[in-house]
Scaffold this motif. Structure first.
Motif, mmCIF file in Angstrom:
data_model
loop_
_atom_site.group_PDB
_atom_site.id
_atom_site.type_symbol
_atom_site.label_atom_id
_atom_site.label_comp_id
_atom_site.label_asym_id
_atom_site.label_seq_id
_atom_site.Cartn_x
_atom_site.Cartn_y
_atom_site.Cartn_z
ATOM 1 N N VAL A 194 0.861 -1.178 0.000
ATOM 2 C CA VAL A 194 0.000 0.000 0.000
ATOM 3 C C VAL A 194 0.901 1.233 0.000
ATOM 4 C CG1 VAL A 194 -1.868 -1.162 1.242
ATOM 5 C CG2 VAL A 194 -0.136 0.105 2.537
ATOM 6 N N LYS A 195 0.302 2.395 -0.188
ATOM 7 C CA LYS A 195 1.073 3.627 -0.154
ATOM 8 C C LYS A 195 1.375 4.024 1.288
ATOM 9 C CE LYS A 195 -0.729 5.603 -4.466
ATOM 10 N NZ LYS A 195 -1.439 6.758 -5.077
ATOM 11 N N ARG A 196 2.541 4.586 1.492
ATOM 12 C CA ARG A 196 2.879 5.106 2.816
ATOM 13 C C ARG A 196 1.859 6.169 3.205
ATOM 14 N NH1 ARG A 196 8.537 8.180 4.541
ATOM 15 N NH2 ARG A 196 7.965 8.568 6.720
ATOM 16 N N GLY A 197 1.371 6.101 4.434
ATOM 17 C CA GLY A 197 0.361 7.040 4.891
ATOM 18 C C GLY A 197 -1.061 6.561 4.660
ATOM 19 N N SER A 198 -1.209 5.356 4.071
ATOM 20 C CA SER A 198 -2.552 4.799 3.871
ATOM 21 C C SER A 198 -3.182 4.430 5.210
ATOM 22 C CB SER A 198 -2.479 3.546 2.990
ATOM 23 O OG SER A 198 -1.988 3.853 1.710
ATOM 24 N N ALA A 199 -4.510 4.325 5.213
ATOM 25 C CA ALA A 199 -5.223 3.976 6.444
ATOM 26 C C ALA A 199 -4.919 2.531 6.845
ATOM 27 C CB ALA A 199 -6.726 4.143 6.241
ATOM 28 N N ILE A 200 -4.612 2.363 8.122
ATOM 29 C CA ILE A 200 -4.291 1.041 8.675
ATOM 30 C C ILE A 200 -5.132 0.821 9.938
ATOM 31 C CG2 ILE A 200 -2.493 -0.302 9.849
ATOM 32 C CD1 ILE A 200 -1.981 -0.187 6.900
ATOM 33 N N LEU A 201 -5.663 -0.387 10.076
ATOM 34 C CA LEU A 201 -6.332 -0.775 11.314
ATOM 35 C C LEU A 201 -5.318 -1.478 12.203
ATOM 36 C CD1 LEU A 201 -9.801 -2.216 10.192
ATOM 37 C CD2 LEU A 201 -9.418 -0.206 11.608
ATOM 38 N N ARG A 202 -5.068 -0.936 13.372
ATOM 39 C CA ARG A 202 -4.121 -1.559 14.301
ATOM 40 C C ARG A 202 -4.906 -2.302 15.378
ATOM 41 N NH1 ARG A 202 -0.335 2.439 17.351
ATOM 42 N NH2 ARG A 202 -2.307 2.975 18.342
ATOM 43 N N VAL A 203 -4.588 -3.566 15.551
ATOM 44 C CA VAL A 203 -5.279 -4.397 16.536
ATOM 45 C C VAL A 203 -4.252 -4.986 17.492
ATOM 46 C CG1 VAL A 203 -6.791 -6.388 16.908
ATOM 47 C CG2 VAL A 203 -7.045 -4.997 14.841
ATOM 48 N N ARG A 204 -4.494 -4.819 18.775
ATOM 49 C CA ARG A 204 -3.663 -5.460 19.797
ATOM 50 C C ARG A 204 -4.539 -6.476 20.518
ATOM 51 N NH1 ARG A 204 -2.614 -0.114 20.191
ATOM 52 N NH2 ARG A 204 -3.670 0.177 22.174
ATOM 53 N N GLN A 205 -4.076 -7.706 20.588
ATOM 54 C CA GLN A 205 -4.897 -8.781 21.141
ATOM 55 C C GLN A 205 -4.104 -9.645 22.113
ATOM 56 O OE1 GLN A 205 -7.572 -11.012 18.514
ATOM 57 N NE2 GLN A 205 -6.693 -12.930 19.252
ATOM 58 N N VAL A 206 -4.720 -9.944 23.251
ATOM 59 C CA VAL A 206 -4.185 -10.915 24.199
ATOM 60 C C VAL A 206 -5.183 -12.066 24.259
ATOM 61 C CG1 VAL A 206 -3.526 -11.388 26.588
ATOM 62 C CG2 VAL A 206 -2.992 -9.164 25.563
ATOM 63 N N THR A 207 -4.714 -13.270 23.981
ATOM 64 C CA THR A 207 -5.580 -14.441 23.955
ATOM 65 C C THR A 207 -5.197 -15.383 25.085
ATOM 66 O OG1 THR A 207 -5.462 -14.234 21.539
ATOM 67 C CG2 THR A 207 -6.595 -16.160 22.422
ATOM 68 N N THR A 208 -6.203 -15.976 25.716
ATOM 69 C CA THR A 208 -5.963 -16.860 26.850
ATOM 70 C C THR A 208 -6.398 -18.291 26.543
ATOM 71 O OG1 THR A 208 -8.137 -16.499 27.859
ATOM 72 C CG2 THR A 208 -6.377 -14.943 28.449
ATOM 73 N N LEU A 209 -5.888 -19.218 27.337
ATOM 74 C CA LEU A 209 -6.382 -20.587 27.322
ATOM 75 C C LEU A 209 -7.620 -20.656 28.193
ATOM 76 C CD1 LEU A 209 -2.951 -22.403 27.762
ATOM 77 C CD2 LEU A 209 -4.242 -22.100 25.643
ATOM 78 N N ASP A 210 -8.301 -21.797 28.195
ATOM 79 C CA ASP A 210 -9.555 -21.885 28.946
ATOM 80 C C ASP A 210 -9.351 -21.799 30.457
ATOM 81 O OD1 ASP A 210 -8.351 -24.373 29.230
ATOM 82 O OD2 ASP A 210 -10.231 -25.484 29.112
ATOM 83 N N ASP A 211 -8.087 -21.981 30.925
ATOM 84 C CA ASP A 211 -7.812 -21.830 32.355
ATOM 85 C C ASP A 211 -7.418 -20.402 32.716
ATOM 86 O OD1 ASP A 211 -5.264 -21.608 31.303
ATOM 87 O OD2 ASP A 211 -4.466 -23.401 32.282
ATOM 88 N N GLY A 212 -7.489 -19.492 31.721
ATOM 89 C CA GLY A 212 -7.204 -18.085 31.980
ATOM 90 C C GLY A 212 -5.773 -17.654 31.726
ATOM 91 N N ARG A 213 -4.893 -18.581 31.394
ATOM 92 C CA ARG A 213 -3.492 -18.226 31.151
ATOM 93 C C ARG A 213 -3.335 -17.517 29.802
ATOM 94 N NH1 ARG A 213 0.085 -23.299 30.951
ATOM 95 N NH2 ARG A 213 -1.896 -24.283 30.319
ATOM 96 N N PRO A 214 -2.716 -16.342 29.765
ATOM 97 C CA PRO A 214 -2.457 -15.694 28.478
ATOM 98 C C PRO A 214 -1.405 -16.498 27.716
ATOM 99 C CG PRO A 214 -2.227 -14.147 30.310
ATOM 100 C CD PRO A 214 -2.265 -15.514 30.891
ATOM 101 N N PHE A 215 -1.659 -16.789 26.451
ATOM 102 C CA PHE A 215 -0.681 -17.546 25.679
ATOM 103 C C PHE A 215 -0.212 -16.802 24.433
ATOM 104 C CE2 PHE A 215 -4.551 -18.770 23.410
ATOM 105 C CZ PHE A 215 -4.141 -18.798 22.083
ATOM 106 N N GLU A 216 -0.802 -15.644 24.153
ATOM 107 C CA GLU A 216 -0.433 -14.948 22.924
ATOM 108 C C GLU A 216 -0.704 -13.451 23.061
ATOM 109 O OE1 GLU A 216 -1.597 -15.631 18.258
ATOM 110 O OE2 GLU A 216 -3.218 -15.229 19.680
ATOM 111 N N TYR A 217 0.275 -12.663 22.657
ATOM 112 C CA TYR A 217 0.123 -11.214 22.581
ATOM 113 C C TYR A 217 0.482 -10.808 21.160
ATOM 114 C CZ TYR A 217 1.120 -6.233 23.431
ATOM 115 O OH TYR A 217 1.152 -4.847 23.378
ATOM 116 N N VAL A 218 -0.515 -10.312 20.412
ATOM 117 C CA VAL A 218 -0.319 -10.014 18.997
ATOM 118 C C VAL A 218 -0.569 -8.539 18.716
ATOM 119 C CG1 VAL A 218 -1.022 -10.565 16.634
ATOM 120 C CG2 VAL A 218 -1.074 -12.337 18.386
ATOM 121 N N ARG A 219 0.320 -7.949 17.935
ATOM 122 C CA ARG A 219 0.139 -6.592 17.434
ATOM 123 C C ARG A 219 0.020 -6.698 15.922
ATOM 124 N NH1 ARG A 219 3.482 -8.755 20.746
ATOM 125 N NH2 ARG A 219 5.413 -7.642 20.300
#
Length: 233
Positions: A194-219
């Protein structure tokens, strides 16, 4: 394992922000000045700054400088977001290209988001995600090494969620996401075609296992004209 220089600088700048050295909305010194202060190259300093921007701690304003970010309104989104599942549900073929993949010491942000202890290590990988060969997003994913030590690189880079469930016998829990809008940097523009300065959606996500432990931090950074989020209440 030695902490990369840019992560050391990232941690130091974040500590200075948290100590009140720069207030919310205040412009931090230029990259030139900071590179001199830390005695590193502009490229190393820029990498540290970009990591803080990706985490939402700093924000760039074109032609003005880099500022301490203000807090944003957050919207809760239900469920976990798997790029592979989303892409397949749209009748498209998902794929990815791994840009970097290595074991490292966590940054302060990664330490906090993943609730790690001192001495814990993480797998940090950068990928470009595609749908029908078209680049959709660039993501930086950080995972505690103990979570994936039984999986191989192909398992992790192709579909982490599926590998965790099918091969590691783990069950996924919930995900917390924050979404904001930014402009594409030169690096991201090249990755997403894409062109520099184009619109970007930034998503930060922390995902957990079913016991509540965080296993992933994604940007993630999505090409704004190729992806949209759907929220169901």
């Amino acid at each position: 394992m030695k902490v990369p220089v840019y992560i050391q600088i990232h941690n130091e700048i974040r500590k200075e922000i948290e100590s009140g050295k720069w207030a919310v909305g205040e412009r931090i010194p230029s990259e030139r000045q900071l590179s001199q202060d830390f005695d590193v190259s502009r490229m190393t300093l820029r990498q540290a700054i970009q990591t803080l921007v990706d985490e939402g701690i700093l924000q760039r304003q074109v032609g003005s400088g880099t500022y301490v970010a203000s807090s944003k309104v957050q919207e809760k989104m239900s469920g976990t977001t798997s790029f592979t599942e989303i892409t397949e549900s749209q009748g498209k073929k998902p794929s990815s290209k791994t840009v970097s993949y290595h074991v490292a010491d966590p940054s302060i942000s990664e330490l906090e988001k993943l609730k790690l202890k001192d001495g814990d290590q993480v797998l940090r990988m950068e990928r470009i995600r595609y749908a029908d060969q078209q680049p959709i997003c660039f993501e930086v994913a950080t995972i505690p090494i103990e979570i994936v030590n039984t999986l191989n690189k192909k398992d992790i880079t192709s579909s982490l969620y599926k590998a965790l469930e099918d091969k590691a016998g783990l069950k996924l829990g919930n995900a917390t996401q924050t979404v904001s809008a930014i402009l594409a940097s030169e690096k991201i523009a090249n990755f997403l075609n894409v062109k520099r300065g184009s619109a970007i959606l930034r998503v930060r996500q922390v995902t957990t296992l079913d016991d509540g432990r965080p296993f992933e931090y994604v940007r993630s950074q999505y090409a704004g004209d190729r992806f949209e989020f759907y929220l169901e209440r």
